[in-house]
Design a protein around this motif. Structure first.
Motif, PDB file in Angstrom:
ATOM      1  N   PHE A 281       0.822  -1.214   0.000  1.00 45.48           N
ATOM      2  CA  PHE A 281       0.000   0.000   0.000  1.00 45.48           C
ATOM      3  C   PHE A 281       0.857   1.264   0.000  1.00 45.48           C
ATOM      4  CE2 PHE A 281      -0.239  -1.294   4.641  1.00 45.48           C
ATOM      5  CZ  PHE A 281       0.537  -0.273   5.162  1.00 45.48           C
ATOM      6  N   SER A 282       0.312   2.264  -0.674  1.00 43.25           N
ATOM      7  CA  SER A 282       0.916   3.586  -0.662  1.00 43.25           C
ATOM      8  C   SER A 282       0.443   4.313   0.592  1.00 43.25           C
ATOM      9  CB  SER A 282       0.484   4.366  -1.907  1.00 43.25           C
ATOM     10  OG  SER A 282       0.780   5.730  -1.757  1.00 43.25           O
ATOM     11  N   LEU A 283       1.219   5.272   1.047  1.00 43.20           N
ATOM     12  CA  LEU A 283       0.823   6.043   2.232  1.00 43.20           C
ATOM     13  C   LEU A 283       0.055   7.299   1.852  1.00 43.20           C
ATOM     14  CD1 LEU A 283       3.964   5.542   4.457  1.00 43.20           C
ATOM     15  CD2 LEU A 283       1.719   4.474   4.694  1.00 43.20           C
TER      16      LEU A 283
ATOM     17  N   LYS B 211      -7.241   1.608   8.303  1.00 47.99           N
ATOM     18  CA  LYS B 211      -6.844   1.114   9.623  1.00 47.99           C
ATOM     19  C   LYS B 211      -5.410   0.620   9.647  1.00 47.99           C
ATOM     20  CE  LYS B 211      -8.669  -2.750  10.996  1.00 47.99           C
ATOM     21  NZ  LYS B 211      -9.652  -3.741  11.511  1.00 47.99           N
ATOM     22  N   LEU B 212      -5.036  -0.233   8.713  1.00 46.21           N
ATOM     23  CA  LEU B 212      -3.693  -0.814   8.724  1.00 46.21           C
ATOM     24  C   LEU B 212      -2.618   0.225   8.405  1.00 46.21           C
ATOM     25  CD1 LEU B 212      -4.391  -4.301   7.113  1.00 46.21           C
ATOM     26  CD2 LEU B 212      -3.928  -3.778   9.500  1.00 46.21           C
ATOM     27  N   LYS B 213      -2.972   1.209   7.605  1.00 45.88           N
ATOM     28  CA  LYS B 213      -2.021   2.289   7.328  1.00 45.88           C
ATOM     29  C   LYS B 213      -1.755   3.091   8.595  1.00 45.88           C
ATOM     30  CE  LYS B 213      -3.207   2.926   2.428  1.00 45.88           C
ATOM     31  NZ  LYS B 213      -3.592   3.902   1.395  1.00 45.88           N
TER      32      LYS B 213
ATOM     33  N   ILE C 267       1.630   4.498  13.284  1.00 45.64           N
ATOM     34  CA  ILE C 267       1.739   4.609  14.747  1.00 45.64           C
ATOM     35  C   ILE C 267       2.892   3.750  15.270  1.00 45.64           C
ATOM     36  CG2 ILE C 267       0.580   4.043  16.939  1.00 45.64           C
ATOM     37  CD1 ILE C 267      -2.093   4.746  15.451  1.00 45.64           C
ATOM     38  N   LEU C 268       2.956   2.492  14.819  1.00 48.45           N
ATOM     39  CA  LEU C 268       4.029   1.604  15.268  1.00 48.45           C
ATOM     40  C   LEU C 268       5.399   2.111  14.813  1.00 48.45           C
ATOM     41  CD1 LEU C 268       2.416  -1.926  14.710  1.00 48.45           C
ATOM     42  CD2 LEU C 268       2.773  -0.727  16.881  1.00 48.45           C
TER      43      LEU C 268
ATOM     44  N   ALA D 250       4.313  -6.908   5.755  1.00 46.83           N
ATOM     45  CA  ALA D 250       3.337  -7.790   6.407  1.00 46.83           C
ATOM     46  C   ALA D 250       1.952  -7.155   6.439  1.00 46.83           C
ATOM     47  CB  ALA D 250       3.802  -8.130   7.818  1.00 46.83           C
ATOM     48  N   LEU D 251       1.876  -5.885   6.826  1.00 50.40           N
ATOM     49  CA  LEU D 251       0.576  -5.204   6.894  1.00 50.40           C
ATOM     50  C   LEU D 251      -0.011  -4.993   5.499  1.00 50.40           C
ATOM     51  CD1 LEU D 251       1.132  -2.556   9.733  1.00 50.40           C
ATOM     52  CD2 LEU D 251      -0.179  -4.670   9.853  1.00 50.40           C
ATOM     53  N   SER D 252       0.847  -4.786   4.515  1.00 49.73           N
ATOM     54  CA  SER D 252       0.360  -4.646   3.135  1.00 49.73           C
ATOM     55  C   SER D 252      -0.298  -5.934   2.667  1.00 49.73           C
ATOM     56  CB  SER D 252       1.509  -4.273   2.202  1.00 49.73           C
ATOM     57  OG  SER D 252       1.982  -2.982   2.459  1.00 49.73           O
ATOM     58  N   ILE D 253       0.335  -7.070   2.971  1.00 52.55           N
ATOM     59  CA  ILE D 253      -0.231  -8.364   2.577  1.00 52.55           C
ATOM     60  C   ILE D 253      -1.588  -8.561   3.236  1.00 52.55           C
ATOM     61  CG2 ILE D 253       0.060 -10.864   2.802  1.00 52.55           C
ATOM     62  CD1 ILE D 253       3.107 -10.359   2.491  1.00 52.55           C
TER      63      ILE D 253
END
Length: 231
Positions: A173-175, A186-188, A193-194, A216-219
């Motif tokens: 994903f792009s930001l 949500k995942l972005k 945040i992390l 990992a979050l993109s997947i």
């Protein structure tokens, strides 16, 4: 009209910063080079933002952006990897040149991006700025774990992995945010945040963790949104 030149001027600042970073990297000042990568990244973010805000997108701007990225996020990480291999535990006259495999695959990545209509909103394959941030974080990690980053085997493995990721079909994903909705992004938000929590504690050493988290979050993001992945 002056405003149409503003985004291209910012892109040129990205290129100029990358050139300075390369000089520092060739002279062995890898940590200083990393700060110029950060500066290039800031310019790279704001040139697109300026083009959209001023409604002055152009074909020359797109091509100039890729050429600037090739220097700042293609050649520069290759130089850093070249220097790290020169300092590695297996000394050879020719081995360090394998660091420029990163440069070759960055060029392939940028060429692929320019003609791939699937990458208008998100990325397919690791984007070159994130790849470069990972590479320039290695000298900072080397300060605390010199034996680890001095391992020729590890460096060659990283070159192979990063090169494969650059031209992979993994959707990332792009930001860029089309809305501020938590539900849609949500995942972005979790990623940002992390990342923001890791950076103050680990500084540049946080980058490898951020890269793994990003992929990992993109997947997960595209598994949860199969309609987006199918586009």
């Amino acid at each position: 009209m002056v405003k149409k030149h503003i985004p291209n001027a910012i892109t040129c600042a990205n290129l100029f910063s990358g050139c300075i970073g390369i000089v520092y990297a060739f002279n062995g000042h890898l940590e200083t080079a990393a700060y110029f990568v950060l500066l290039s990244g800031i310019f790279d973010f704001f040139d697109g933002l300026a083009a959209r805000a001023l409604h002055v997108k152009s074909e020359i701007g797109k091509e100039l952006d890729s050429l600037a990225d090739m220097v700042s996020f293609g050649f520069l990480p290759g130089v850093v990897m070249f220097q790290l291999l020169k300092q590695s535990d297996y000394t050879s006259e020719y081995l360090p040149y394998l660091g420029f495999i990163i440069t070759v695959f960055s060029a392939l990545r940028l060429a692929k991006f320019n003609i791939d209509t699937r990458q208008t909103d998100d990325f397919i394959g690791l984007n070159t700025p994130m790849n470069t941030l990972f590479v320039v974080s290695l000298p900072f990690i080397q300060r605390d774990y010199p034996a680890l980053i001095s391992s020729t085997i590890l460096l060659l493995a990283l070159i192979a992995i990063l090169s494969a990721l650059l031209v992979s079909e993994i959707r990332i994903f792009s930001l860029k945010f089309s809305s501020v909705s938590w539900k849609l992004n949500k995942l972005k938000y979790i990623f940002l945040i992390l990342s923001a929590l890791l950076i103050p504690f680990l500084k540049f050493a946080a980058v490898p963790f951020i890269l793994v988290l990003y992929i990992a979050l993109s997947i997960v993001h595209f598994k949860q949104n199969p309609a987006i992945e199918a586009q």
